[in-house]
Motif scaffolding. Sequence first.
Motif, PDB file in Angstrom:
ATOM      1  N   LEU A 109       0.856  -1.175   0.000  1.00 56.35           N
ATOM      2  CA  LEU A 109       0.000   0.000   0.000  1.00 56.35           C
ATOM      3  C   LEU A 109       0.899   1.234   0.000  1.00 56.35           C
ATOM      4  N   THR A 110       0.664   2.138  -0.947  1.00 52.72           N
ATOM      5  CA  THR A 110       1.416   3.385  -1.014  1.00 52.72           C
ATOM      6  C   THR A 110       0.599   4.476  -0.336  1.00 52.72           C
ATOM      7  N   VAL A 111       1.200   5.159   0.638  1.00 52.88           N
ATOM      8  CA  VAL A 111       0.517   6.222   1.373  1.00 52.88           C
ATOM      9  C   VAL A 111       1.321   7.516   1.160  1.00 52.88           C
ATOM     10  N   PRO A 112       0.885   8.335   0.183  1.00 56.08           N
ATOM     11  CA  PRO A 112       1.650   9.540  -0.148  1.00 56.08           C
ATOM     12  C   PRO A 112       1.876  10.483   1.028  1.00 56.08           C
ATOM     13  N   ARG A 113       0.874  10.714   1.862  1.00 55.88           N
ATOM     14  CA  ARG A 113       1.034  11.676   2.960  1.00 55.88           C
ATOM     15  C   ARG A 113       2.021  11.199   4.008  1.00 55.88           C
ATOM     16  N   SER A 114       2.222   9.899   4.114  1.00 57.76           N
ATOM     17  CA  SER A 114       3.241   9.359   5.017  1.00 57.76           C
ATOM     18  C   SER A 114       4.570   9.158   4.304  1.00 57.76           C
ATOM     19  N   GLN A 115       4.559   9.337   3.006  1.00 59.55           N
ATOM     20  CA  GLN A 115       5.718   9.093   2.147  1.00 59.55           C
ATOM     21  C   GLN A 115       6.307   7.717   2.437  1.00 59.55           C
ATOM     22  N   CYS A 116       5.408   6.723   2.402  1.00 63.37           N
ATOM     23  CA  CYS A 116       5.814   5.368   2.741  1.00 63.37           C
ATOM     24  C   CYS A 116       5.078   4.344   1.889  1.00 63.37           C
ATOM     25  N   VAL A 117       5.777   3.280   1.533  1.00 62.07           N
ATOM     26  CA  VAL A 117       5.191   2.111   0.893  1.00 62.07           C
ATOM     27  C   VAL A 117       5.183   1.029   1.962  1.00 62.07           C
ATOM     28  N   TYR A 118       3.995   0.557   2.317  1.00 60.17           N
ATOM     29  CA  TYR A 118       3.856  -0.456   3.355  1.00 60.17           C
ATOM     30  C   TYR A 118       3.712  -1.836   2.717  1.00 60.17           C
ATOM     31  N   ILE A 119       4.594  -2.749   3.091  1.00 62.83           N
ATOM     32  CA  ILE A 119       4.504  -4.138   2.635  1.00 62.83           C
ATOM     33  C   ILE A 119       3.571  -4.850   3.605  1.00 62.83           C
ATOM     34  N   ARG A 120       2.430  -5.303   3.089  1.00 59.60           N
ATOM     35  CA  ARG A 120       1.385  -5.843   3.956  1.00 59.60           C
ATOM     36  C   ARG A 120       1.362  -7.373   4.011  1.00 59.60           C
ATOM     37  N   GLN A 121       1.763  -8.039   2.919  1.00 63.23           N
ATOM     38  CA  GLN A 121       1.708  -9.496   2.885  1.00 63.23           C
ATOM     39  C   GLN A 121       2.768 -10.007   1.918  1.00 63.23           C
ATOM     40  N   VAL A 122       3.465 -11.053   2.306  1.00 61.72           N
ATOM     41  CA  VAL A 122       4.467 -11.688   1.459  1.00 61.72           C
ATOM     42  C   VAL A 122       4.056 -13.158   1.294  1.00 61.72           C
ATOM     43  N   THR A 123       3.991 -13.620   0.049  1.00 63.39           N
ATOM     44  CA  THR A 123       3.629 -15.001  -0.228  1.00 63.39           C
ATOM     45  C   THR A 123       4.696 -15.615  -1.119  1.00 63.39           C
ATOM     46  N   CYS A 124       5.350 -16.631  -0.598  1.00 62.89           N
ATOM     47  CA  CYS A 124       6.383 -17.344  -1.351  1.00 62.89           C
ATOM     48  C   CYS A 124       5.815 -18.672  -1.811  1.00 62.89           C
ATOM     49  N   LEU A 125       5.991 -18.973  -3.079  1.00 59.64           N
ATOM     50  CA  LEU A 125       5.459 -20.235  -3.622  1.00 59.64           C
ATOM     51  C   LEU A 125       6.448 -21.362  -3.487  1.00 59.64           C
TER      52      LEU A 125
END
Length: 83
Positions: free
Chosen positions: A67-83
């Motif tokens: 999720l990219t949040v411009p006002r926080s100037q941050c890209v949040y990694i919310r879930q990682v799925t490895c196959l």
Amino acid sequence: MTWRWEYDPSEEHVAAGAPPAFVAEVEKAADELVRAAEALYLDGRAYREMGPKGAVTNLDDGMFVYLTVPRSQCVYIRQVTCL
């Protein structure tokens, strides 16, 4: 404040069980997302529009949700799925 990325809520929660090589791949892709967001939202803290929706990035061995949040100037990694 400069753009950054981080795990939300924590790396232990989001990437638990993923191999270190895959986590490194996710983090490299997150760095690229930060550079793109920085170019797209030149003054993210002044951004007043509706925020972008979450997105998925596909990698060779899996995917991650962010999720990219411009006002926080941050890209949040919310879930990682490895196959």
